[in-house]
Enzyme design. Structure first.
Site, short mmCIF file in Angstrom:
data_model
loop_
_atom_site.label_atom_id
_atom_site.label_comp_id
_atom_site.label_asym_id
_atom_site.label_seq_id
_atom_site.Cartn_x
_atom_site.Cartn_y
_atom_site.Cartn_z
N TYR A 147 5.17 -3.40 -7.34
CA TYR A 147 4.07 -4.35 -7.13
C TYR A 147 2.78 -3.84 -7.76
O TYR A 147 2.09 -4.57 -8.47
CB TYR A 147 3.87 -4.57 -5.63
CG TYR A 147 2.86 -5.62 -5.28
CD1 TYR A 147 3.20 -6.97 -5.31
CD2 TYR A 147 1.56 -5.28 -4.91
CE1 TYR A 147 2.29 -7.95 -4.97
CE2 TYR A 147 0.62 -6.25 -4.59
CZ TYR A 147 0.99 -7.59 -4.62
OH TYR A 147 0.07 -8.56 -4.30
N GLN A 211 -6.35 5.83 9.26
CA GLN A 211 -6.52 5.17 7.97
C GLN A 211 -7.29 3.87 8.16
O GLN A 211 -7.22 3.24 9.22
CB GLN A 211 -5.16 4.91 7.31
CG GLN A 211 -4.26 3.92 8.00
CD GLN A 211 -3.31 4.58 8.99
OE1 GLN A 211 -3.69 5.49 9.71
NE2 GLN A 211 -2.07 4.09 9.04
#
Length: 314
Positions: A147, A211
């Site tokens: 991707y 994160q």
């Protein structure tokens, strides 16, 4: 050539495609939607089905198509890692060959084309927030590479067509987007957390939850896409919401807003999952006169209500 349309939307049964088509139809424009129905569902456009300005064809962008169009919105490709990693070879082919087919159509029709690129082109960034000049920190042979590298090459291909054939191209680097019409099985963090919370299932965080991401409500993103298509700027533009939140805090916010009894559990971080992702949108603000208007709190409330309906929890 056959019938003419103002707009061609590839991947029009998907999350962004559905919202974009609704907006274009509400603006009184004609729309041809093509989709191979691999991840998008016919039911996503049921409200548009009887609209005389709307036309749908089941079609894979891997195969050429011949219609007379003025605007091509090229969104076709699974965007969730859960989906695009199932068949990485097909993902890469869809991005490259599909983009080339749409560029050839744009060349033939003298149409303007917008490529839905992605913040994934920045990889696991070493600068923060990310601006459009950043070249990225990308692993070219990882599980996400089909991707990531696909989108990077698709951008390159667009500019080759611009240089060779003077095409009008627009590149939208889209950051995390959420909102109504997301699939329950989308596989990305907002849909996962909302579904798990509403079902009182464990909310699954990958990694330690520190994160960070930024999340743009789909209504804001669609407005930005339309302004990108209509502007005269041809270089890539970051489109997203620069408000940043940790994944753990997002889970806590969703748990609170759903009054959920879910426990938060932690699993190992997937390979190549970026630790930070946040857009610098100064160019979009200046060139498009645009900025996100819907806060994460408000957007989550609208999204949660949508998922309640899908899960028959109202």
């Amino acid at each position: 050539m056959s019938k003419s349309f103002k707009n061609l939307v590839t991947g029009g049964l998907g999350f962004l495609g559905t919202n974009l088509i609704n907006k274009l139809l509400n603006n009184g424009e004609t729309v041809l939607c093509i989709d191979n129905c691999s991840t998008g569902k016919i039911g996503n456009i049921k409200e548009s089905w009887d609209n005389k300005s709307f036309h749908f064809i089941k079609h894979d962008v891997l195969d050429p198509i011949d219609f007379n169009v003025e605007r091509i919105w090229h969104l076709a490709c699974p965007a969730s890692p859960v989906h695009y990693q199932l068949d990485p070879v097909n993902t890469a082919r869809t991005i490259f060959i599909g983009t080339e087919n749409m560029l050839r159509l744009a060349q033939k029709c003298h149409a303007r084309i917008l490529l839905a690129s992605s913040s994934e082109v920045y990889g696991n960034p070493t600068i923060h927030p990310q601006n459009e000049d950043y070249k990225g920190n990308v692993k070219i042979i990882g599980k996400r590479s089909c991707y990531v590298e696909g989108k990077r090459f698709a951008e390159s291909l667009c500019y080759d067509y611009q240089r060779m054939y003077n095409l009008e191209i627009k590149i939208a680097r889209i950051f995390n987007t959420y909102g109504p019409e997301m699939s329950i099985k989308d596989g990305r963090v907002v849909s996962n957390f909302v579904t798990q919370a509403l079902k009182n299932e464990p909310i699954t965080i990958y990694g330690d939850g520190m994160q960070t991401r930024s999340f743009c409500f789909v209504e804001d993103l669609i407005e930005a896409l339309i302004r990108t298509m209509e502007c005269e700027y041809s270089c890539p533009l970051n489109l997203g919401n620069p408000f940043e939140i940790s994944i753990l805090d997002l889970a806590k916010m969703i748990k609170l807003k759903t009054s959920s009894d879910s426990k938060i559990i932690f699993n190992p971080l997937p390979e190549d999952d970026p630790l930070k992702r946040c857009p610098n949108i100064k160019k979009a603000q200046k060139l498009l006169k645009w900025k996100p208007n819907i806060s994460l709190e408000k957007g989550l409330e609208l999204t949660i209500n949508h998922f309640k309906k899908k899960l028959n929890l109202n």
